[in-house]
Every structure is written in C-alpha cells, then in structure tokens.
Write a protein that holds these residues in place. Sequence first.
Motif, short mmCIF file in Angstrom:
data_model
loop_
_atom_site.label_atom_id
_atom_site.label_comp_id
_atom_site.label_asym_id
_atom_site.label_seq_id
_atom_site.Cartn_x
_atom_site.Cartn_y
_atom_site.Cartn_z
N ARG A 19 -42.15 -43.76 -10.51
CA ARG A 19 -43.44 -43.72 -10.16
C ARG A 19 -43.55 -42.96 -8.80
NH1 ARG A 19 -47.86 -48.70 -8.41
NH2 ARG A 19 -46.46 -48.58 -6.79
N LEU A 20 -44.27 -41.85 -8.83
CA LEU A 20 -44.56 -41.10 -7.76
C LEU A 20 -45.77 -41.92 -6.87
CD1 LEU A 20 -43.97 -37.54 -9.11
CD2 LEU A 20 -42.02 -39.35 -8.17
N SER A 21 -45.90 -41.73 -5.57
CA SER A 21 -46.79 -41.88 -4.76
C SER A 21 -47.29 -40.76 -3.82
CB SER A 21 -46.57 -43.13 -3.75
OG SER A 21 -46.48 -44.38 -4.71
N CYS A 22 -48.44 -40.77 -3.71
CA CYS A 22 -49.05 -39.62 -2.59
C CYS A 22 -50.13 -40.13 -1.81
CB CYS A 22 -49.83 -38.47 -3.36
SG CYS A 22 -50.23 -37.31 -2.36
N ALA A 23 -50.07 -40.27 -0.30
CA ALA A 23 -51.00 -40.69 0.26
C ALA A 23 -51.48 -39.63 1.40
CB ALA A 23 -50.49 -41.83 1.39
N ALA A 24 -52.95 -39.43 1.24
CA ALA A 24 -53.43 -38.43 2.26
C ALA A 24 -53.87 -39.00 3.38
CB ALA A 24 -54.59 -37.83 1.62
N SER A 25 -53.79 -38.65 4.73
CA SER A 25 -54.05 -39.18 5.83
C SER A 25 -54.64 -38.08 6.86
CB SER A 25 -52.88 -39.85 6.75
OG SER A 25 -52.01 -38.84 6.81
N GLY A 26 -55.54 -38.47 7.83
CA GLY A 26 -55.95 -37.67 8.81
C GLY A 26 -57.45 -37.88 8.80
N SER A 27 -58.21 -36.83 9.36
CA SER A 27 -59.54 -36.86 9.64
C SER A 27 -60.34 -36.28 8.26
CB SER A 27 -60.03 -35.91 10.71
OG SER A 27 -59.34 -36.21 11.76
N ILE A 28 -60.23 -37.43 7.44
CA ILE A 28 -60.69 -37.15 5.97
C ILE A 28 -62.03 -37.93 5.62
CG2 ILE A 28 -60.38 -37.42 3.50
CD1 ILE A 28 -57.36 -37.32 4.09
N PHE A 29 -63.16 -37.22 5.28
CA PHE A 29 -64.32 -37.86 5.11
C PHE A 29 -64.32 -38.17 3.35
CE2 PHE A 29 -65.41 -37.91 8.98
CZ PHE A 29 -66.37 -37.08 9.66
N SER A 30 -64.02 -37.13 2.67
CA SER A 30 -63.84 -37.34 1.35
C SER A 30 -63.13 -36.30 0.70
CB SER A 30 -65.33 -37.06 0.86
OG SER A 30 -65.83 -35.76 0.90
N ILE A 31 -62.61 -36.58 -0.34
CA ILE A 31 -61.74 -35.71 -1.24
C ILE A 31 -62.30 -35.62 -2.57
CG2 ILE A 31 -59.48 -35.57 -2.18
CD1 ILE A 31 -58.13 -37.10 -0.07
N TYR A 94 -45.63 -31.91 -7.14
CA TYR A 94 -46.16 -31.82 -5.78
C TYR A 94 -47.60 -32.47 -5.85
CZ TYR A 94 -43.12 -27.68 -4.63
OH TYR A 94 -41.98 -26.89 -4.38
N CYS A 95 -48.05 -33.11 -4.69
CA CYS A 95 -49.52 -33.73 -4.72
C CYS A 95 -50.48 -32.92 -4.12
CB CYS A 95 -49.24 -35.07 -4.06
SG CYS A 95 -50.65 -35.74 -3.82
N LYS A 96 -51.69 -32.71 -4.68
CA LYS A 96 -52.57 -32.03 -4.23
C LYS A 96 -53.69 -32.63 -3.86
CE LYS A 96 -54.97 -27.57 -5.06
NZ LYS A 96 -55.74 -26.73 -6.02
N ALA A 97 -54.49 -32.35 -2.82
CA ALA A 97 -55.79 -32.90 -2.48
C ALA A 97 -56.94 -31.69 -2.71
CB ALA A 97 -56.00 -33.74 -1.43
N ASP A 98 -57.72 -31.64 -3.52
CA ASP A 98 -58.84 -30.45 -3.65
C ASP A 98 -60.29 -30.84 -2.92
OD1 ASP A 98 -57.97 -30.25 -7.08
OD2 ASP A 98 -57.32 -29.23 -5.83
N ARG A 99 -60.41 -29.74 -2.34
CA ARG A 99 -61.78 -29.67 -1.73
C ARG A 99 -61.85 -30.91 -0.67
NH1 ARG A 99 -66.21 -28.95 -6.17
NH2 ARG A 99 -67.61 -29.27 -4.25
N VAL A 100 -61.07 -31.03 0.17
CA VAL A 100 -61.13 -32.32 1.27
C VAL A 100 -62.23 -31.91 2.44
CG1 VAL A 100 -59.87 -33.51 3.02
CG2 VAL A 100 -58.55 -32.67 0.96
N LEU A 101 -63.02 -32.57 2.47
CA LEU A 101 -64.04 -32.52 3.63
C LEU A 101 -63.47 -33.16 5.08
CD1 LEU A 101 -66.94 -31.69 4.49
CD2 LEU A 101 -67.57 -33.98 3.89
N ASP A 102 -63.40 -32.54 5.75
CA ASP A 102 -62.59 -32.98 7.16
C ASP A 102 -63.65 -33.03 8.34
OD1 ASP A 102 -60.54 -29.99 8.15
OD2 ASP A 102 -62.69 -30.48 8.22
N SER A 103 -63.22 -33.35 9.43
CA SER A 103 -64.04 -33.78 10.41
C SER A 103 -64.55 -32.34 11.11
CB SER A 103 -63.10 -34.23 11.69
OG SER A 103 -62.23 -33.71 12.05
N THR A 104 -64.06 -31.22 10.49
CA THR A 104 -64.49 -29.99 11.28
C THR A 104 -65.83 -29.71 10.24
OG1 THR A 104 -63.50 -28.60 9.73
CG2 THR A 104 -62.15 -28.93 11.48
N GLY A 105 -66.07 -30.43 9.28
CA GLY A 105 -67.42 -30.10 8.38
C GLY A 105 -66.89 -28.98 7.10
N GLY A 106 -65.63 -28.54 7.40
CA GLY A 106 -65.17 -27.65 6.31
C GLY A 106 -64.47 -28.40 5.04
N THR A 107 -64.44 -27.61 3.95
CA THR A 107 -63.68 -28.37 2.99
C THR A 107 -62.34 -27.11 2.47
OG1 THR A 107 -64.96 -27.19 1.26
CG2 THR A 107 -65.62 -29.31 1.67
#
Length: 121
Positions: A19-31, A94-107
């Motif tokens: 079982r593989l695990s992937c955790a995304a962290s940081g200034s994330i508003f949505s993924i 590899y784990c990938k997070a698509d279109r991460v909306l972060d604190s800068t307002g960009g994706t």
Amino acid sequence: QVQLVESGGGLVQPGGSLRLSCAASGSIFSINAMGWYRRAPGKERELVAGITAGGTTNDADSVSGRFTISKGNAKNTVYLQMNSLTPEDTAVYYCKADRVLDSTGGTYDYWGQGTQVTVSS
C-alpha cells in the motif's frame, strides 16, 4: 510551498501486496484530483490510477481489479492498494496533485519524489 510525500514502496514477492501513501501539505486551498503514475525501466511514465475531489476514480487496464486508489481520512491524502503484484509492476511510483489552488491564488500541478516498488522472488 506545496509538498507531496510518498511512502510504502519496497520489495515484495509476486502475488504479494503493498500500500502506497501520499500526503500533500503546504498552503493548499483545494486539489482538483490526485493520482498515481509509474515509470518502469526503459518505459514512459504512465497513469496508474486517479481520484477526483468528488471521489470519481479511474485506473489503467493493466491494474484494473488489482489496484485500488482511495482517499485517506486525513485531508489531501491518497492511498494506492496494490494486490496480486507481478514483476511487470516493478517501477518507480509517483504521486501527483492536479490543479492545486494555493495561497497565491494560482493553480499548479505538483509531483512527489517517487517511491520504488520492486516485485521479485
């Protein structure tokens, strides 16, 4: 800053499970979606399985019925349950997070560093 950290790779015998695990962290508003890709020696990187924010999943024909992607209870966490592994599953995953909306307002899209899965007797 957004980081993806994978874990759970290793050496397993044919027919075994990991079982593989992937955790995304940081200034994330949505993924928008998260997924697992793999690159086998001498081959192109390929999509293994993905899951959207709404929970819709898809997977490659080569792993359908053996691999399952799911969300974790912790926010921005996904798992890849891999059963009935064969030597052909040997690859860096590899784990990938698509279109991460972060604190800068960009994706942006983000990738993890990869975790080795080796299936061998």
